[in-house]
Scaffold this motif. Structure first.
Motif, PDB file in Angstrom:
ATOM      1  N   PHE A  43       0.940  -1.238   0.042  1.00  0.00           N
ATOM      2  CA  PHE A  43       0.043  -0.070   0.024  1.00  0.00           C
ATOM      3  C   PHE A  43       0.827   1.386  -0.057  1.00  0.00           C
ATOM      4  O   PHE A  43       0.442   2.293  -0.754  1.00  0.00           O
ATOM      5  CB  PHE A  43      -0.937  -0.047   1.258  1.00  0.00           C
ATOM      6  N   GLU A  44       2.124   1.324   0.845  1.00  0.00           N
ATOM      7  CA  GLU A  44       2.840   2.401   0.794  1.00  0.00           C
ATOM      8  C   GLU A  44       3.642   2.500  -0.581  1.00  0.00           C
ATOM      9  O   GLU A  44       3.757   3.734  -1.153  1.00  0.00           O
ATOM     10  CB  GLU A  44       3.992   2.110   1.958  1.00  0.00           C
ATOM     11  N   ILE A  45       4.198   1.469  -1.242  1.00  0.00           N
ATOM     12  CA  ILE A  45       4.474   1.635  -2.608  1.00  0.00           C
ATOM     13  C   ILE A  45       3.485   2.107  -3.530  1.00  0.00           C
ATOM     14  O   ILE A  45       3.916   3.076  -4.361  1.00  0.00           O
ATOM     15  CB  ILE A  45       5.049   0.043  -3.132  1.00  0.00           C
ATOM     16  N   ILE A  46       2.308   1.713  -3.307  1.00  0.00           N
ATOM     17  CA  ILE A  46       1.285   2.168  -4.487  1.00  0.00           C
ATOM     18  C   ILE A  46       1.102   3.643  -4.212  1.00  0.00           C
ATOM     19  O   ILE A  46       1.303   4.501  -4.980  1.00  0.00           O
ATOM     20  CB  ILE A  46      -0.182   1.708  -4.330  1.00  0.00           C
ATOM     21  N   GLN A  47       1.177   4.327  -3.079  1.00  0.00           N
ATOM     22  CA  GLN A  47       0.752   5.592  -2.765  1.00  0.00           C
ATOM     23  C   GLN A  47       2.150   6.272  -2.942  1.00  0.00           C
ATOM     24  O   GLN A  47       1.851   7.475  -3.617  1.00  0.00           O
ATOM     25  CB  GLN A  47       0.496   5.798  -1.227  1.00  0.00           C
TER      26      GLN A  47
END
Length: 91
Positions: A43-47
């Motif tokens: 999720f952090e990577i996507i954001q």
């Protein structure tokens, strides 16, 4: 042309089915090219990719959103891709 842009173009032109490319798109938008992502959740990577902090923003989910907004993806195609991204991030 980024790999994500190519997938979206092929999908728009009917060359591939959304079920074929959704998992590939999910992988592109939730991983880091250099593999240095062990300390980040998907999720952090996507954001971070969407914000341009990590990797090339052309390989971010923002591209999928833009394609949907401008009518290059149907609502159904967008939903299938979005679901694949979320399911991939939960693994």
């Amino acid at each position: 042309m980024s790999q994500l842009t190519l997938f979206l173009q092929q999908l728009h032109e009917g060359e591939v089915e959304v079920e074929e490319v959704a998992p590939l798109i999910a992988c592109l938008v939730s991983t880091v090219a250099d593999g240095d992502d062990e300390r980040l959740s998907r999720f952090e990577i996507i954001q971070f990719k969407m914000e341009g902090i990590l990797d090339d923003p052309a390989e971010s989910f923002a591209q999928v959103e833009v394609a949907h907004v401008v009518g290059e993806l149907t609502d159904e195609q967008y939903a299938v891709i979005r679901t694949a991204v979320v399911q991939g991030a939960l693994r």
